[in-house]
Design an enzyme around this catalytic site. Sequence first.
Site, mmCIF file in Angstrom:
data_model
loop_
_atom_site.group_PDB
_atom_site.id
_atom_site.type_symbol
_atom_site.label_atom_id
_atom_site.label_comp_id
_atom_site.label_asym_id
_atom_site.label_seq_id
_atom_site.Cartn_x
_atom_site.Cartn_y
_atom_site.Cartn_z
ATOM 1 N N GLU A 180 52.324 9.217 -2.839
ATOM 2 C CA GLU A 180 53.047 8.341 -1.911
ATOM 3 C C GLU A 180 54.326 8.998 -1.386
ATOM 4 O O GLU A 180 55.217 8.329 -0.885
ATOM 5 C CB GLU A 180 53.407 7.020 -2.603
ATOM 6 C CG GLU A 180 54.437 7.112 -3.701
ATOM 7 C CD GLU A 180 53.841 7.432 -5.071
ATOM 8 O OE1 GLU A 180 54.525 7.163 -6.076
ATOM 9 O OE2 GLU A 180 52.707 7.930 -5.134
ATOM 10 N N ASP A 190 46.206 2.708 0.700
ATOM 11 C CA ASP A 190 45.955 3.780 1.675
ATOM 12 C C ASP A 190 46.347 3.331 3.091
ATOM 13 O O ASP A 190 46.893 4.108 3.873
ATOM 14 C CB ASP A 190 44.487 4.195 1.655
ATOM 15 C CG ASP A 190 44.125 5.020 0.426
ATOM 16 O OD1 ASP A 190 45.049 5.451 -0.292
ATOM 17 O OD2 ASP A 190 42.921 5.236 0.190
ATOM 18 N N HIS A 240 43.817 -0.025 -4.215
ATOM 19 C CA HIS A 240 44.051 1.316 -3.655
ATOM 20 C C HIS A 240 43.683 1.412 -2.179
ATOM 21 O O HIS A 240 44.329 2.163 -1.433
ATOM 22 C CB HIS A 240 43.277 2.363 -4.473
ATOM 23 C CG HIS A 240 43.855 2.582 -5.839
ATOM 24 N ND1 HIS A 240 44.904 3.446 -6.076
ATOM 25 C CD2 HIS A 240 43.543 2.038 -7.039
ATOM 26 C CE1 HIS A 240 45.207 3.434 -7.364
ATOM 27 N NE2 HIS A 240 44.398 2.583 -7.980
ATOM 28 N N ASN A 292 49.803 -0.743 -5.415
ATOM 29 C CA ASN A 292 48.392 -0.439 -5.666
ATOM 30 C C ASN A 292 47.791 -1.401 -6.684
ATOM 31 O O ASN A 292 46.645 -1.850 -6.547
ATOM 32 C CB ASN A 292 48.244 1.005 -6.172
ATOM 33 C CG ASN A 292 48.019 1.998 -5.039
ATOM 34 O OD1 ASN A 292 47.586 1.624 -3.953
ATOM 35 N ND2 ASN A 292 48.313 3.257 -5.293
ATOM 36 N N ASP A 310 59.928 8.701 -0.351
ATOM 37 C CA ASP A 310 59.044 8.099 -1.346
ATOM 38 C C ASP A 310 58.850 6.612 -1.036
ATOM 39 O O ASP A 310 59.819 5.893 -0.773
ATOM 40 C CB ASP A 310 59.643 8.259 -2.744
ATOM 41 C CG ASP A 310 58.663 7.857 -3.830
ATOM 42 O OD1 ASP A 310 57.789 8.677 -4.159
ATOM 43 O OD2 ASP A 310 58.773 6.721 -4.339
#
Length: 318
Positions: A225, A198, A194, A189, A181
Amino acid sequence: RTAAPAERAASRNERRYRLLAENSVDTIVMSGADGRVSYISPAIVDVLGWTPADIEGKRISDFVHKDHLMVLDDQDTDDSAPATLTFPARHRDGEWIWLEARVRRLSGDIDGASYISNVRDVSGRKKAEQALEAANAQLQAMAATDALTNLANRRRFDETLDREWRRSIRDGTELALLLIDADHFKALNDYYGHQQGDVYLKSIAGIIQECIRRPGDMAARYGGEEFAVLLPRTSTDGALIIAEKIRCAVHDARIPHVKGTEGVMTVSIGVYSLAPADGQSAADLVKRADAALYAAKHAGRNRSRHFQGQALPETATP
């Protein structure tokens, strides 16, 4: 003396059949039981560049690609069931041309020939088939790949987990799972946006992929994630070594994260390995790896933990 009517008829038939053979678009081949060619029509010049004189007296196998010689074994057939063979044959210039031969066994030996074949060039069709196969393979790969990270997607992970679980049961071997994780990813984010998030996920995915080397190991994007690494034939100790390799590599990459530990991107990893036994399922492997991941996050993140009897989560790791 004057030829008898039967002799004249036979002569006419022979001329007729030779005319048909020599003007057919298909190449006509007559061959013996040993594969030696006793007759081949002139159409072969347009197909392979060889003249009949180049081929007659030689074996068919002299012109067939070595990887496809086994197809010649399929020519043994009876009158009612001609065989259709497809194989690459050597052109005079060295190129390989795909041919299709429809082969029939003769009812009796005719001038040393046991088989007669109609042969045609199917290179165009073969290229179209190969292009279609390649396109289908690409579509299948795309359907099994996460578009953002290029790792296996969740669907492929589930299929692979099921297959490896059954293999471990059959072979009596251990199967290990890492659940990974990205730490403080929601804060990342919120701070970077965002799109940048990514980019970070792609970077982590690349690092994970670099850390697993065996052909049977698989990395996947598990969701959001979270990532998963499946390690067949791997003990807990071996899985922990891989987990720490991944964790350290992400930390050492120094990916900026102002809300993260030490101002860089880190990951937490849950590890579990077992040799499947009766009454267990692949879901047990996932639940215990997830519990270990929760323990790693609860202990402060940026660490690996293996399952040691922690409470099993009812839902996904928060």
